[in-house]
Scaffold this active site. Sequence first.
Site, PDB file in Angstrom:
ATOM      1  N   GLN B 232       8.394  50.259  -7.970  1.00  0.00           N
ATOM      2  CA  GLN B 232       7.147  50.684  -8.602  1.00  0.00           C
ATOM      3  C   GLN B 232       5.985  49.750  -8.285  1.00  0.00           C
ATOM      4  O   GLN B 232       6.095  48.544  -8.474  1.00  0.00           O
ATOM      5  CB  GLN B 232       7.332  50.719 -10.118  1.00  0.00           C
ATOM      6  CG  GLN B 232       6.071  51.086 -10.875  1.00  0.00           C
ATOM      7  CD  GLN B 232       6.381  51.467 -12.308  1.00  0.00           C
ATOM      8  OE1 GLN B 232       6.502  50.614 -13.162  1.00  0.00           O
ATOM      9  NE2 GLN B 232       6.530  52.752 -12.550  1.00  0.00           N
ATOM     10  N   HIS B 234       2.444  48.857  -9.630  1.00  0.00           N
ATOM     11  CA  HIS B 234       1.567  49.034 -10.788  1.00  0.00           C
ATOM     12  C   HIS B 234       0.155  49.194 -10.242  1.00  0.00           C
ATOM     13  O   HIS B 234      -0.263  48.423  -9.389  1.00  0.00           O
ATOM     14  CB  HIS B 234       1.666  47.801 -11.691  1.00  0.00           C
ATOM     15  CG  HIS B 234       1.069  48.000 -13.047  1.00  0.00           C
ATOM     16  ND1 HIS B 234      -0.287  48.133 -13.245  1.00  0.00           N
ATOM     17  CD2 HIS B 234       1.633  48.093 -14.275  1.00  0.00           C
ATOM     18  CE1 HIS B 234      -0.516  48.300 -14.542  1.00  0.00           C
ATOM     19  NE2 HIS B 234       0.632  48.285 -15.184  1.00  0.00           N
ATOM     20  N   LEU B 244      -0.852  40.829 -13.466  1.00  0.00           N
ATOM     21  CA  LEU B 244      -0.879  42.165 -14.066  1.00  0.00           C
ATOM     22  C   LEU B 244      -2.035  42.336 -15.052  1.00  0.00           C
ATOM     23  O   LEU B 244      -2.247  41.504 -15.923  1.00  0.00           O
ATOM     24  CB  LEU B 244       0.450  42.384 -14.804  1.00  0.00           C
ATOM     25  CG  LEU B 244       0.568  43.639 -15.672  1.00  0.00           C
ATOM     26  CD1 LEU B 244       0.562  44.889 -14.814  1.00  0.00           C
ATOM     27  CD2 LEU B 244       1.831  43.581 -16.516  1.00  0.00           C
ATOM     28  N   GLU B 247      -1.437  48.321 -18.393  1.00  0.00           N
ATOM     29  CA  GLU B 247      -1.745  49.736 -18.544  1.00  0.00           C
ATOM     30  C   GLU B 247      -2.396  50.015 -19.901  1.00  0.00           C
ATOM     31  O   GLU B 247      -3.106  51.000 -20.079  1.00  0.00           O
ATOM     32  CB  GLU B 247      -0.427  50.517 -18.424  1.00  0.00           C
ATOM     33  CG  GLU B 247      -0.555  52.007 -18.368  1.00  0.00           C
ATOM     34  CD  GLU B 247       0.732  52.628 -17.819  1.00  0.00           C
ATOM     35  OE1 GLU B 247       1.196  52.197 -16.744  1.00  0.00           O
ATOM     36  OE2 GLU B 247       1.268  53.536 -18.464  1.00  0.00           O
TER      37      GLU B 247
END
Lengths: 127, 587, 249
Positions: B232, B234, B244, B247
């Site tokens: 995955q 992101h 990061l 979300e």
Amino acid sequence: MSKPYTPPMPLTWWNKNTAYRLFMLRELSSVFVALFVLELLCFVSQVGQGEEAMDQFIKSLDNPLYLLYHVIVLAFALLHSITWFNLTPKVMVIRLGEEKVPDVLVAGSNYVACLVVSLLLWWIVKG
Amino acid sequence: MTEIIEHDVLIVGGGGAGLRAAIAIAEADPSLSIAVVSKVYPMRSHTVSAEGGAAAVIRPEDSLEDHIYDTISGADWLADQDAVEAFVNEAPREMTQLEHWGCPWSRNPDGTVAVRPFGGMKIERTWFAADKTGFHMLHALFQTSLKYEPVKRYDEWFATQLLVEDGRCVGVTAIELRTGQVRGIVAGAVIICTGGAGRLWPFTTNAAIKTGDGMAMAYRAGIALKDMEFVQYHPTGLPGTGILITEASRGEGGVLINKDGHRYLQDYDLGKPLDVSDPEHPQKRTMELGPRDKLSQCFIKEQQAGRTFEGEYGHYVHLDVTHLGEKKINKKIPFVRELARNYVGIDPVYDPIPVRPVLHYVMGGIHTDINGATSMPGLFAVGECACVNINGANRLGSNSLTELLVFGARAGQEAVNFAAAQSKPQTGPLEAQVRDEQQRIAGQFINKTGGTERLVTLRTEMNEAMESGVGIYRDAAGTQAACDKMAELQDRFQHVSLDDHSLSFNTELTAALELENMLDIARASSLAANVRQESRGAHQRTDFPPPRDDDNWLKHSLAFRTDDGPRIEHLDVTITRWPPAKRTYGS
Amino acid sequence: MPDEKITLEILRYHPETDEEPSFQTFEVPYHEDWVVLDAINWIKEHVDGTLTYRWSCRMGVCGSCGMMVNGTPRLTCAVFLNEFHPEPIKIEPLAYFPVERDLVTVMDSFMEKLQSVKPWLIRNEDEEKPLEEGEYLQSPAELASYKQFSMCINCMLCYAACPVTGLESEFVGPAAIALGMRYNRDSRDQGREQRQEVIASHDAIWNCTFVGECSVVCPKDVDPAGAIQQAKVESTIDWYTSLLPWTKK
């Protein structure tokens, strides 16, 4: 193999940085504050023995060395008060719901209280 | 000196899954002694970096059916439906359990646990602790684990190999880092919870420790790695560092815009945008709340169309949260603000954050059943290192933290049952295995001189090959090139020599062992990507464009290790009540 | 400037060969957007693979990479080289901890201290809420009252800032006491009395002289100094309350 090295704690650890030095001064300030309290107690006791004794006590303080000493005591007393006033927000956390009362307000209230008490004393003394 | 340490159950990895399993075992049978072996102190585990939240149905207007459907469709129907059903059913209880253990979940005004919207989810069901959910979950688990006396931790012990006796897993060999001694830790059952392998790629949200050690240990012991082609990206990481940006920033209403100021997701079949001032914004399963695979793919399309910004660290777009205002940002996503200010010098209260897709999660992993059991008796696996499989071709954000809890508890219970039904392993014959491992490590690394390869060279070449061959879009030539490269790097790895020839806390040695692990997994991942001739979820083949090919590829891939490289087999997907259908968002 | 350099002076200690630590100097390419940890990683990868240190998340949340940077405890993943360039940077292991090797400290006593404050939710035996009945209710204000103390990442910078930890090895220390207070403040918890045994002891709060540096260096604004002083006030009130004739003994 494991042979951890334990660094020694030097006797001069308190001179490592400004924060430590300031801390030591704050700790030291209590000595001067205590000395001044003793002096004040002596003074009160002299006052109790009559006007003559009081005058003599005041006269005995009347020299430059004592003046210098009192300036130093005053400086430490101020350092003591200011550092502790500034630390109160850590000790006294006031919350209104989810929000914390800002540090400035908590510390500021100390200064205000100090000013009010000082003025009151001055007013009493000056009669 | 060979030393064998004995316990009833052994857990390798001290992150969320490992700690949850440890507590489950301690509660199931307080008389059992439990070992937790971890190459870092538990609170350093990568669970700590998870930000946005953990999904579980809690609201009365939500339903288990919807969570199941969201997960299965998010997985592009590659998830095993019995596993998803078990996961969703047990999620609320596990999350409540964590609340009872003190996790500081964010709250509604009435004191109940608050939930937020997340990508691919039909309704708000993501529990959160501001935007440090993983941090709080890990610390709550770690601190709770401290109260169970039977849990004995081996912090900073690096597990190197499974101990196997008559086909049954009975422990591991591990290096005690501070002394450099290899010891055997023997137990009636072993649970691997060592996390993913994001460090195969150069640009990743993953911590340095995410090197797939447990996957590689199991793989080398003959257990299959399942669905390793599915990784995955992101959609929102900081350029340069890959840090990061959760979300949750989109769950709270943040939007993605290209260099023309256009909310480009609307051009890719993800629904119509609502104005950010609309009370319905952000709409669930729409636009910015689409699934991660699609959002990352949209970025590449925008980049190809020349509509992304270009900076020192490649192309990027803007994640704009300015309209949320300082108060909401501070309350709901304070860590986003901290990270953006510290690492790119941007305050998201006033300016949009530069973001680009970044490798985040490996959907594949050690092939397990619904209880975390592998094909080797006595061996279990949980968390990102495992593949149950609830995540299929694309994991939905906020499902993985819950997965640690649900399957951590399940595997813990199963391990207790297994260990109870078996005789205690014989330690005598294992001593030789431990000695061999100590000699291998000494011979191959510590005492070896005169090698010609440096770790960093091999690692960089591996990273580059994975990025170019096994990235967001793949094709036959690129994946084949990655396979060839990994084979070459494995040969060259034999010529590595280290600067550090000492036993005390030799982190160059562990880096070498980690690279050895990563090369094995990288080879499996690139071959699996080469073999799957369709596009599904996060696996997009430009030479086999969508739609996915259910007739031929509605099946898991299983990579087995052989001396000549991986061998790929296949396994049917478990379909129960949700027949494969078109995967739609934004309608 | 691509060929600009910066100097790192790193304290090295190897238990197999050294009696005590000594500094070694490294020249590292200077990048404005590199953090100190990037420079250390560069040295390990390209110059000297024996350099030993801990790191992991490189985003300030795992708590591994704390070191003394020019005498101040910092997370090296969150300190940029441009804060010092062109001056050299001095890197040492966290102060007051035994050193295992180079920049790796021994954490055993820290871990024991953490555990000693019972950092888990404690409920009275008959007052556990069954899971079936759902979560304990906790208002946002109740959450806010302990949230700050729950943000500790166990990076131990506060211990390296606190001279008391250097003088008194038994001192439970800032992070552990703050963690105890985190649970004491939690509206769901009923374990304060159990924790007081440790927290209100001489080795814990009464060893603290309120230097205050723990809170200054804390990268997560936990304010352990505040936690300790608040515990002192509360313990003092406890003591006076215990003197009152109507207090149940």
